[in-house]
Each structure stands twice: as C-alpha cells, then as structure tokens.
Design an enzyme around this catalytic site. Structure first.
Site, PDB file in Angstrom:
ATOM      1  N   TYR A  58      -0.786 -13.857  12.547  1.00 34.58           N
ATOM      2  CA  TYR A  58      -0.693 -12.429  12.840  1.00 34.58           C
ATOM      3  C   TYR A  58      -0.532 -12.214  14.344  1.00 34.58           C
ATOM      4  O   TYR A  58      -1.471 -12.384  15.119  1.00 34.58           O
ATOM      5  CB  TYR A  58      -1.924 -11.684  12.335  1.00 34.58           C
ATOM      6  CG  TYR A  58      -2.145 -11.763  10.845  1.00 34.58           C
ATOM      7  CD1 TYR A  58      -1.123 -12.116   9.976  1.00 34.58           C
ATOM      8  CD2 TYR A  58      -3.390 -11.492  10.295  1.00 34.58           C
ATOM      9  CE1 TYR A  58      -1.327 -12.192   8.603  1.00 34.58           C
ATOM     10  CE2 TYR A  58      -3.603 -11.553   8.924  1.00 34.58           C
ATOM     11  CZ  TYR A  58      -2.575 -11.911   8.087  1.00 34.58           C
ATOM     12  OH  TYR A  58      -2.789 -11.994   6.734  1.00 34.58           O
ATOM     13  N   PRO A 208      -4.162  -3.932  -1.210  1.00 38.48           N
ATOM     14  CA  PRO A 208      -4.633  -3.270  -2.433  1.00 38.48           C
ATOM     15  C   PRO A 208      -4.166  -1.826  -2.550  1.00 38.48           C
ATOM     16  O   PRO A 208      -4.293  -1.222  -3.615  1.00 38.48           O
ATOM     17  CB  PRO A 208      -6.164  -3.336  -2.310  1.00 38.48           C
ATOM     18  CG  PRO A 208      -6.397  -3.355  -0.833  1.00 38.48           C
ATOM     19  CD  PRO A 208      -5.273  -4.166  -0.256  1.00 38.48           C
ATOM     20  N   GLY A 210      -0.988  -1.097  -2.089  1.00 36.24           N
ATOM     21  CA  GLY A 210       0.457  -1.205  -2.231  1.00 36.24           C
ATOM     22  C   GLY A 210       1.177  -1.073  -0.909  1.00 36.24           C
ATOM     23  O   GLY A 210       2.214  -0.429  -0.818  1.00 36.24           O
ATOM     24  N   ARG A 211       0.619  -1.696   0.135  1.00 37.10           N
ATOM     25  CA  ARG A 211       1.138  -1.606   1.512  1.00 37.10           C
ATOM     26  C   ARG A 211       1.224  -0.154   1.966  1.00 37.10           C
ATOM     27  O   ARG A 211       2.116   0.233   2.711  1.00 37.10           O
ATOM     28  CB  ARG A 211       2.488  -2.319   1.626  1.00 37.10           C
ATOM     29  CG  ARG A 211       2.424  -3.796   1.248  1.00 37.10           C
ATOM     30  CD  ARG A 211       3.727  -4.517   1.485  1.00 37.10           C
ATOM     31  NE  ARG A 211       3.663  -5.886   0.975  1.00 37.10           N
ATOM     32  CZ  ARG A 211       3.218  -6.939   1.652  1.00 37.10           C
ATOM     33  NH1 ARG A 211       2.762  -6.772   2.880  1.00 37.10           N
ATOM     34  NH2 ARG A 211       3.208  -8.145   1.119  1.00 37.10           N
TER      35      ARG A 211
END
Length: 331
Positions: A58, A208, A210-211
């Site tokens: 990241y 969780p 859904g982006r």
C-alpha cells in the site's frame, strides 16, 4: 469514553468485530490526507476499534510508515495485520500482476515491514496472494519460521482458494483468510467459507462495502479519474446503473431500520457468523463512526435473506479469479 464494540477472535487474537482497512489512507482512493488519516487512526483506537490492516504494497510501504506514527505511542492497543508478496510498480504503487511467495522474499519482506512499522512483532502476517509458481507449503513453511523467530504471531492468507487453504493448514494453522466479501461479492461462499470453517480459520472480508458502492455515496457512484474504481467493471455503463438500483433498495431497507445503507451492508456480513471480522476501509473519521454503528444493528431474518439474494452487475475486478487459482504442487 471508549465504545464497547463487540469482540471476536482470530486464533488467540481478540479483535474488534469491525476492523479498519488502512489502504485508502495512502493509495487508490484519491489524494491522501495525512492529517485526517492520522486523526482517523487515533479515533478508531479511542472508539475501541483495535484491528488495523495494512500491507507493504500500500503506497509502496507508505501506509506501514503512516501506521508507525500511531503505533509509536499506542502499540499495546492494536492488533496489527500486514501482508507481503504482492509486487507493485515503484512509481505508481499499482500491482504489476506478479507475486513473490518464496521463502527468501518472506524473510526480507518481514524485516522491511517490521522496520517501517517500528514494531518487534506483527500480530497477523498474510501472504497477500498465493504465488502460482511457488508451492503454498513452501510459502507457509517460511512464514512458520517467522513465527518461531518471534517476528510474527499468526499466519494468514489473502484471496486463497479452498484447496490452497487446506494445503497451507497442513503445514501450519492458518488463523485467517482475507478475501473480498460483501452483499455484492459472494464467490467465496461456494468453497472458501466452508473450508475455512472446517479448519477453524477466521474470515476477514475486505471491501465489505463493495468498495464504497454499497454506501450509495456520490463519491462511490461517480469516482474521479484518480480513483481506481473508475476502471472496474461494476462502475461501467449499464452495470453501474443496475447496481445503483440495487443500492436504492438497500437504502429503503436502511431507512426502515433508521440506519444507513453502509451500516446495513456491514450488519449483513456480521450476521454471517461470529468468525467473520470485516475490515471496512476509510480515511475519514465521519465514515469510521458510521461504520461502527453497524455493530449494534440487528437485521431481521427476512432482511438478511433478501440481501443475500442480490446479484450485482459486472465482475468485482477485471481479474477476480484469485480464489480459483491454486499454487503448484510440491515435489
């Protein structure tokens, strides 16, 4: 005053029922805001969210360095998870599609993460993606050596198939498997969830919400050009229109329950079992506090059932086949 967020267990780790995915604080979701990110991390701990999730990929290590600023004074409040193995472009931080799950890379990667994080031990260390060219037994065997060396406490896998998970568990107990799972991403339910439960492995859903699509926010439905969601199938043309219609129904359900769509989506996952620990990602305190409200939201059985029938339009990513892949066999 610290919020009494319910606790769940990942092996011997006691974690908040909702964790915090930290990727967006450094990468992928628009321009990072370091000041707000640090405020969000500290607010999470103040509210009782103790499970923080990052990865060396990241921002090419930037996210681990960001967390180090909080860990410096609050390490004993954190169950810390990070990952290795995913190779990224040094200039863009985007995944190259390559994975390195070799023993040699594991040994170097963990030392680099420990240094960036400023800690002596990582509580939960994931292989970010199984390496198709390296037997999972080799990768997990190398990680087991890191446990013996005191550098990590528990081992996890991210986006592993049921067969890979089973083979890995024959080498060392796998504490958690992290995979995208939400009302809009259900593929792990076919084989990974049953296998994980047979092995006693916790399930850690990333994305969780859904982006962000399941929140119904304008930022999620119309991502900017610097937001990687603009490249994903579910945000394209007719797919997006169909998915927004589903979210409108979730919005109606939420209104009936005096909740937000995002809280309903998280509560649905929490209702799937005590071994489920979602890690919604956010880089803002406002959304963090909203997400925490899901831990006290009880969905009626009929709502859980209805949400479970929803099928979004479009694949979750251009290549959503990770959990169908297996690594090469040993020998």
């Amino acid at each position: 005053m610290r919020t009494q967020i319910p606790r769940r267990r990942i092996a011997d780790l006691e974690v908040s029922a909702l964790g915090l995915g930290c990727m967006g604080m450094s990468f992928a979701y628009g321009t990072p805001d370091r000041t707000e990110a640090l405020a969000t991390l500290n607010r999470a701990l103040d509210l009782g969210v103790n499970f923080l999730d990052t990865a060396d990929a990241y921002g090419n290590g930037h996210n681990e360095e960001l967390l180090a600023e909080v860990l410096r004074t609050r390490r004993d409040e954190v169950v810390l998870a990070t990952k290795f193995g995913l190779i990224t472009d040094p200039d863009t931080s985007m995944p190259t599609g390559q994975v390195d799950g070799s023993a040699g890379h594991a040994a170097k990667a963990v030392d680099a993460s420990l240094s960036r994080l400023g800690v002596d031990r990582i509580d939960l260390y994931y292989l970010h993606r199984p390496d198709p060219q390296v037997p999972i037994e080799e990768s997990v065997g190398a990680m087991a050596q890191l446990v013996d060396a005191g550098k990590i406490r528990q081992i996890g896998l991210s986006e592993a198939s049921a067969d890979t998970l089973r083979r890995a568990s024959e080498v060392f107990p796998i504490a958690a498997v992290q995979t995208e799972w939400s009302i809009f991403s259900r593929d792990i339910e076919r084989a990974v969830v049953p296998e994980a439960r047979a092995l006693g492995t916790a399930l850690v859903p990333y994305s969780p919400l859904g982006r962000g699509l399941l929140t119904g926010s304008a930022a999620a439905t119309k991502p900017g050009s610097d937001d990687f969601r603009s490249t994903l199938p579910r945000w394209q043309g007719d797919n997006l229109a169909k998915n927004i219609a589903l979210v409108d129904r979730i919005r109606q359900i939420a209104a009936d329950l005096d909740a937000t769509p995002g809280q309903v989506a998280l509560a649905w996952l929490l209702a799937q079992g005590e071994d489920v620990v979602p890690i919604p990602g956010t880089k803002r305190r406002t959304y963090l506090e909203e997400n925490i409200g899901a831990t006290t939201l009880q969905l009626p059985d009929e709502v859980v059932a209805e949400l479970g029938t929803m099928e979004p339009a479009g694949d979750r990513t251009p290549d959503a086949s990770w959990i169908e892949r297996d690594t090469v066999a040993t020998g």
